[in-house]
Scaffold this motif. Structure first.
Motif, short mmCIF file in Angstrom:
data_model
loop_
_atom_site.label_atom_id
_atom_site.label_comp_id
_atom_site.label_asym_id
_atom_site.label_seq_id
_atom_site.Cartn_x
_atom_site.Cartn_y
_atom_site.Cartn_z
N LEU A 12 0.83 -1.21 0.00
CA LEU A 12 0.00 0.00 0.00
C LEU A 12 0.86 1.26 0.00
O LEU A 12 0.54 2.24 -0.69
CB LEU A 12 -0.93 0.00 1.21
CG LEU A 12 -2.17 -0.90 1.14
CD1 LEU A 12 -2.90 -0.93 2.48
CD2 LEU A 12 -3.12 -0.42 0.04
N ALA A 13 1.95 1.24 0.77
CA ALA A 13 2.84 2.41 0.83
C ALA A 13 3.46 2.67 -0.54
O ALA A 13 3.51 3.82 -1.01
CB ALA A 13 3.94 2.18 1.87
N CYS A 14 3.91 1.61 -1.20
CA CYS A 14 4.51 1.75 -2.53
C CYS A 14 3.47 2.25 -3.54
O CYS A 14 3.74 3.17 -4.31
CB CYS A 14 5.07 0.40 -2.98
SG CYS A 14 6.00 0.49 -4.53
N LEU A 15 2.27 1.66 -3.49
CA LEU A 15 1.21 2.03 -4.44
C LEU A 15 0.76 3.47 -4.23
O LEU A 15 0.57 4.23 -5.20
CB LEU A 15 0.02 1.08 -4.28
CG LEU A 15 -1.19 1.36 -5.19
CD1 LEU A 15 -0.80 1.23 -6.66
CD2 LEU A 15 -2.34 0.41 -4.84
N LEU A 16 0.60 3.88 -2.96
CA LEU A 16 0.12 5.23 -2.67
C LEU A 16 1.14 6.27 -3.14
O LEU A 16 0.76 7.28 -3.76
CB LEU A 16 -0.16 5.39 -1.18
CG LEU A 16 -0.70 6.77 -0.75
CD1 LEU A 16 -2.00 7.09 -1.46
CD2 LEU A 16 -0.91 6.79 0.78
N SER A 17 2.41 6.05 -2.84
CA SER A 17 3.43 7.02 -3.27
C SER A 17 3.48 7.08 -4.80
O SER A 17 3.64 8.16 -5.38
CB SER A 17 4.80 6.66 -2.70
OG SER A 17 5.24 5.40 -3.18
N PHE A 70 1.43 7.01 6.74
CA PHE A 70 1.81 5.72 7.32
C PHE A 70 2.44 5.88 8.69
O PHE A 70 2.32 5.00 9.55
CB PHE A 70 2.73 4.96 6.36
CG PHE A 70 1.99 4.21 5.30
CD1 PHE A 70 1.76 2.85 5.41
CD2 PHE A 70 1.45 4.88 4.22
CE1 PHE A 70 1.04 2.16 4.45
CE2 PHE A 70 0.74 4.21 3.25
CZ PHE A 70 0.52 2.84 3.36
N LEU A 71 3.10 7.01 8.92
CA LEU A 71 3.68 7.27 10.24
C LEU A 71 2.58 7.39 11.29
O LEU A 71 2.67 6.80 12.38
CB LEU A 71 4.49 8.57 10.18
CG LEU A 71 5.44 8.84 11.34
CD1 LEU A 71 6.59 7.86 11.33
CD2 LEU A 71 5.96 10.27 11.26
N ASP A 72 1.51 8.12 10.98
CA ASP A 72 0.41 8.31 11.93
C ASP A 72 -0.51 7.10 11.99
O ASP A 72 -0.99 6.71 13.05
CB ASP A 72 -0.41 9.55 11.54
CG ASP A 72 0.38 10.83 11.74
OD1 ASP A 72 1.32 10.81 12.54
OD2 ASP A 72 0.06 11.83 11.07
N TRP A 73 -0.77 6.49 10.83
CA TRP A 73 -1.72 5.39 10.74
C TRP A 73 -1.25 4.16 11.51
O TRP A 73 -2.01 3.53 12.24
CB TRP A 73 -1.92 5.06 9.26
CG TRP A 73 -3.10 4.18 8.97
CD1 TRP A 73 -3.99 3.64 9.86
CD2 TRP A 73 -3.54 3.73 7.68
NE1 TRP A 73 -4.93 2.89 9.22
CE2 TRP A 73 -4.69 2.93 7.88
CE3 TRP A 73 -3.06 3.94 6.39
CZ2 TRP A 73 -5.35 2.33 6.81
CZ3 TRP A 73 -3.73 3.35 5.34
CH2 TRP A 73 -4.86 2.54 5.55
N PHE A 74 0.04 3.83 11.34
CA PHE A 74 0.55 2.60 11.95
C PHE A 74 1.47 2.86 13.13
O PHE A 74 2.10 1.94 13.65
CB PHE A 74 1.28 1.76 10.89
CG PHE A 74 0.36 1.30 9.78
CD1 PHE A 74 -0.52 0.27 9.98
CD2 PHE A 74 0.37 1.95 8.55
CE1 PHE A 74 -1.37 -0.15 8.96
CE2 PHE A 74 -0.48 1.54 7.53
CZ PHE A 74 -1.35 0.48 7.74
N HIS A 75 1.57 4.11 13.56
CA HIS A 75 2.30 4.48 14.79
C HIS A 75 3.76 3.99 14.77
O HIS A 75 4.26 3.45 15.76
CB HIS A 75 1.58 3.94 16.03
CG HIS A 75 0.15 4.37 16.11
ND1 HIS A 75 -0.23 5.67 16.33
CD2 HIS A 75 -1.01 3.66 15.95
CE1 HIS A 75 -1.56 5.76 16.34
NE2 HIS A 75 -2.05 4.55 16.10
#
Length: 361
Positions: A12-17, A70-75
């Motif tokens: 998801l991180a790769c796809l979103l960026s 992702f920093l806030d979402w997954f802490h």
């Protein structure tokens, strides 16, 4: 988190960026054409047409947006002062892409960004991994780390001379670090790596594979890549410190030498060009056409061929460095430098042979 959840988060991180950069660049292109913001052809450039050079803005937006979510979402525990440092790099890069910045001002901005991440963020090289038995004190560690970050920033800035080269080198180097972090269950650095990769893949489409929406990454993009890879490289070396190796699935006892293998293209090209300039009595910071990509272009290679050739060289050095990770720090370091300089000298040798044949006709 279980393995499936981790893989899903990484994807998801790769796809979103990727999507953020892919969707933002058309807007950046429209603004560039409307405001006449182009990289003009000239003696220092190999392109013949006016091309927008604000691709780095898209890369910056894609990275920062995805990283923040992702920093806030997954802490995740963030790298201290990473965002402030990136903002400094972005500021000097975007100013240079639009208005042109004096080299000294750009260097001061790089020093400030490096100072923030090294001094306040404490991202430092604290281990020499057995290099002559040396162990740095805080001041030595701080200075070496500062110089390392500035060197890698400029290394990627200097190789950004043909289409696709900085992006492909950035993707390959980032993936090398990212795979190692993933194997050792360091999800935070893995997420950073895939965000960089996704952003660069989207940029690569516009930079290489489309003629009507072509864009360069500019100093903004190349310096952002260099800065982020310098941070990942230091985290990689520090994660392989002797006191931490017992907890690792795959250890790199020669970590600094492996880093040279991973970053071989900007490292060798920058050192080689600096030595050439100094040997001719010129400042190492004066731009010229002695880079490896200029040599390959002289031999008749296209832009994408240059990027792919150097990409293959990069992959081979990474593979050998990973295989010889326990070869010994000094031996692997010397091997990477010697073989690197020899390989990067080959195009210059071929040009001389070609010129001699033409003279003899």
């Amino acid at each position: 988190m279980n393995d499936y959840t981790t893989i899903l988060i990484i994807a998801l991180a790769c796809l979103l960026s990727f999507l953020v950069v892919f969707l933002s660049i058309p807007t950046i292109l429209r603004v560039s054409y409307y405001k006449n913001l182009f990289d003009e052809p000239g003696k220092r450039h190999v392109h013949k047409e006016k091309i927008p050079n604000l691709g780095g803005l898209g890369i910056f937006i894609g990275f920062l947006f995805t990283y923040s979510i992702f920093l806030d979402w997954f802490h995740f525990t963030p790298i201290p002062f990473l965002v402030p440092s990136l903002l400094v790099i972005f500021s000097i890069g975007i100013k240079d892409d639009i208005l042109i910045t004096a080299p000294m001002m750009k260097l001061l901005g790089q020093i400030l960004a490096a100072f923030i991440i090294v001094g306040f963020g404490d991202i430092r090289i604290t281990e020499f991994h057995g290099f002559f038995g040396l162990q740095p004190d805080y001041f030595t560690s701080f200075c070496i780390s500062l110089l390392f970050v500035i060197f890698i920033i400029n290394g990627f800035n200097l190789i950004d001379g043909v289409d696709g080269l900085a992006a492909i080198s950035g993707i390959i180097s980032t993936l090398a670090f990212t795979i190692w972090f993933y194997i050792n269950n360091d999800i935070y650095e893995t997420i950073i790596g895939v965000i960089i990769t996704g952003s660069l893949l989207a940029f690569l489409y516009y930079n290489v594979f489309t003629k009507t929406q072509k864009i360069f990454m500019g100093d903004t993009g190349s310096m952002l890549i260099g800065f982020l890879l310098a941070v990942l490289a230091i985290r990689f070396m520090e994660s392989n410190a002797p006191n931490l190796r017992a907890s690792l699935a795959v250890t790199m006892t020669s970590a600094p030498a492996v880093v040279v293998g991973i970053l071989i293209v900007p490292v060798i090209d920058t050192l080689r060009v600096f030595f050439l300039r100094l040997s001719h009595g010129n400042s190492p910071f004066i731009a010229d056409k002695n880079h490896i990509h200029h040599r390959l272009l002289t031999l008749g290679c296209s832009h994408i061929q240059v990027a792919l050739i150097l990409g293959v060289v990069n992959i081979l050095f990474i593979a050998v460095s990973f295989l010889l990770k326990d070869f010994g720090m000094l031996k692997l370091l010397v091997m990477n430098f010697v073989v690197g300089f020899v390989i990067f000298y080959i195009p210059a040798l071929l040009i001389r042979i070609k010129a001699r044949k033409l003279r003899n006709k």
